[in-house]
Design a protein around this motif. Structure first.
Motif, PDB file in Angstrom:
ATOM      1  N   THR A   1       0.887  -1.253  -0.057  1.00 19.18           N
ATOM      2  CA  THR A   1      -0.102  -0.041   0.187  1.00 19.18           C
ATOM      3  C   THR A   1       0.823   1.255   0.149  1.00 19.18           C
ATOM      4  OG1 THR A   1       0.017  -0.187   2.552  1.00 19.18           O
ATOM      5  CG2 THR A   1      -1.896  -1.085   0.916  1.00 19.18           C
ATOM      6  N   ASP A   2       2.165   1.500   0.987  1.00 18.26           N
ATOM      7  CA  ASP A   2       2.985   2.571   0.812  1.00 18.26           C
ATOM      8  C   ASP A   2       3.633   2.888  -0.755  1.00 18.26           C
ATOM      9  OD1 ASP A   2       2.372   3.720   3.084  1.00 18.26           O
ATOM     10  OD2 ASP A   2       3.735   2.221   3.573  1.00 18.26           O
ATOM     11  N   ARG A   3       4.067   2.006  -1.133  1.00 17.91           N
ATOM     12  CA  ARG A   3       4.070   2.188  -2.416  1.00 17.91           C
ATOM     13  C   ARG A   3       3.747   2.256  -3.371  1.00 17.91           C
ATOM     14  NH1 ARG A   3       7.087  -3.828  -4.273  1.00 17.91           N
ATOM     15  NH2 ARG A   3       6.116  -4.294  -2.133  1.00 17.91           N
ATOM     16  N   VAL A   4       1.811   1.839  -3.434  1.00 18.69           N
ATOM     17  CA  VAL A   4       1.543   2.497  -4.627  1.00 18.69           C
ATOM     18  C   VAL A   4       0.978   3.634  -4.021  1.00 18.69           C
ATOM     19  CG1 VAL A   4      -1.476   2.205  -4.948  1.00 18.69           C
ATOM     20  CG2 VAL A   4       0.448  -0.015  -5.086  1.00 18.69           C
ATOM     21  N   ALA A   5       1.604   4.102  -2.915  1.00 16.87           N
ATOM     22  CA  ALA A   5       0.457   5.131  -2.397  1.00 16.87           C
ATOM     23  C   ALA A   5       1.323   6.279  -2.848  1.00 16.87           C
ATOM     24  CB  ALA A   5       0.250   5.641  -1.106  1.00 16.87           C
TER      25      ALA A   5
ATOM     26  N   GLY B   1       1.310  10.423   0.814  1.00 13.17           N
ATOM     27  CA  GLY B   1       1.951  10.288   1.722  1.00 13.17           C
ATOM     28  C   GLY B   1       1.691   8.347   2.049  1.00 13.17           C
ATOM     29  N   ALA B   2       2.470   8.420   3.145  1.00 10.68           N
ATOM     30  CA  ALA B   2       2.457   7.033   3.627  1.00 10.68           C
ATOM     31  C   ALA B   2       0.930   6.353   3.461  1.00 10.68           C
ATOM     32  CB  ALA B   2       3.247   5.794   4.141  1.00 10.68           C
ATOM     33  N   GLN B   3       0.217   6.014   3.594  1.00  7.21           N
ATOM     34  CA  GLN B   3      -0.971   4.961   3.355  1.00  7.21           C
ATOM     35  C   GLN B   3      -1.139   3.779   5.096  1.00  7.21           C
ATOM     36  OE1 GLN B   3      -3.435   6.603   2.263  1.00  7.21           O
ATOM     37  NE2 GLN B   3      -2.098   7.262   1.922  1.00  7.21           N
ATOM     38  N   VAL B   4      -1.691   3.493   5.786  1.00 10.12           N
ATOM     39  CA  VAL B   4      -2.085   2.250   6.886  1.00 10.12           C
ATOM     40  C   VAL B   4      -1.687   1.092   6.244  1.00 10.12           C
ATOM     41  CG1 VAL B   4      -3.184   1.600   8.561  1.00 10.12           C
ATOM     42  CG2 VAL B   4      -3.397   3.748   8.298  1.00 10.12           C
TER      43      VAL B   4
END
Length: 254
Positions: free
Chosen positions: A241-245, A251-254
């Motif tokens: 999820t962080d890479r996609v965001a 910003g970084a996602q949960v």
């Protein structure tokens, strides 16, 4: 305790009869809503463009012209006056492990039960071939499923989680909690022609290689163990999820 049974092999399948015998070791209040015909490989599909035809076979036994998902919905929402305490789907003729869980109507029955807020288990029995014939040792699941289910019924499972039980094709050497394994995709297209020369096709599985990694469902069955795999409805891959965001400039996602 009230138990709802379904399957994907159809109302007359031997595995469903085995499942009813298993369920009756746990409760006298057993209901069956199962497909009128074989629904194998239809996964978690709904009948939205055709009517559902329900046929009462006997007391608490119903056949539905629909999918396993339809059966669970109809059982809970239409046939039964009180929601069941447990949904059991199976016993499937053949294992449902690794990538095959995404195709399985047996797994779909447990998925729908879970979505309806009912504790749900899928049960499948591995088979073997002798002289080209499928030999399904139903006595394995019938012997060992009741004790397993008694323990698992009281387990505190997270919301959206269900259990996938697979029984080996021989006397088991215990049970093992497993993760979903990986099998090589080997669906093949068998092209044929009918009597007038028009083409038609069958999908079929060929020999399937797998990474028999210790701790997986396919490894457990290969080593003659009962596989118990917790599966969940949430398909989110939280690891990316962080890479996609970041790719989208967020910003970084949960």
């Amino acid at each position: 305790m009230r138990i709802l049974l379904t399957n994907d092999d159809g109302i007359h399948a031997e595995g469903l009869a085995a499942l009813e015998r298993i369920a009756r070791t746990l409760s006298d209040d057993v209901w069956i809503v199962a497909p009128e015909t074989d629904q194998s490989g239809l996964a978690h599909s709904l009948s939205l463009s055709e009517p559902l035809r329900l046929r009462k076979i006997s007391d608490k036994h119903f056949a539905l012209r629909g999918t396993p998902t339809d059966c669970v919905i109809m059982g809970i929402r239409q046939v039964m006056d009180i929601k069941p305490d447990l949904v059991l789907s199976g016993v499937n003729s053949g294992s449902n492990v690794a990538d095959d869980v995404t195709y399985s109507g047996t797994i779909a029955g447990a998925i729908e039960g879970t979505m309806q807020g009912v504790r749900s288990f899928a049960l499948s029995q591995a088979y073997l071939y002798e002289d080209g014939a499928r030999i399904v040792p139903w006595e394995v699941c019938e012997t060992h499923a009741p004790a397993l289910l008694e323990k698992l019924m009281v387990l505190d499972l997270p919301e959206g989680t269900f259990l996938n039980l697979n029984f080996p094709n021989c006397r088991p050497d215990g049970a093992e909690v497993t993760m979903q394994g990986k099998l090589a995709f080997n669906l093949q297209v068998d092209a044929r022609s009918d009597g007038r020369g028009f083409p038609y096709y069958w999908l079929k599985f060929g020999e399937r290689a797998g990474a028999f990694v210790e701790g997986t469902d396919i490894h457990a069955l290969k080593h003659n163990k009962i596989s118990v795999t917790p599966l969940k409805l949430d398909l989110t891959d939280y690891s990316v999820t962080d890479r996609v965001a970041r790719a989208l400039g967020y910003g970084a996602q949960v």
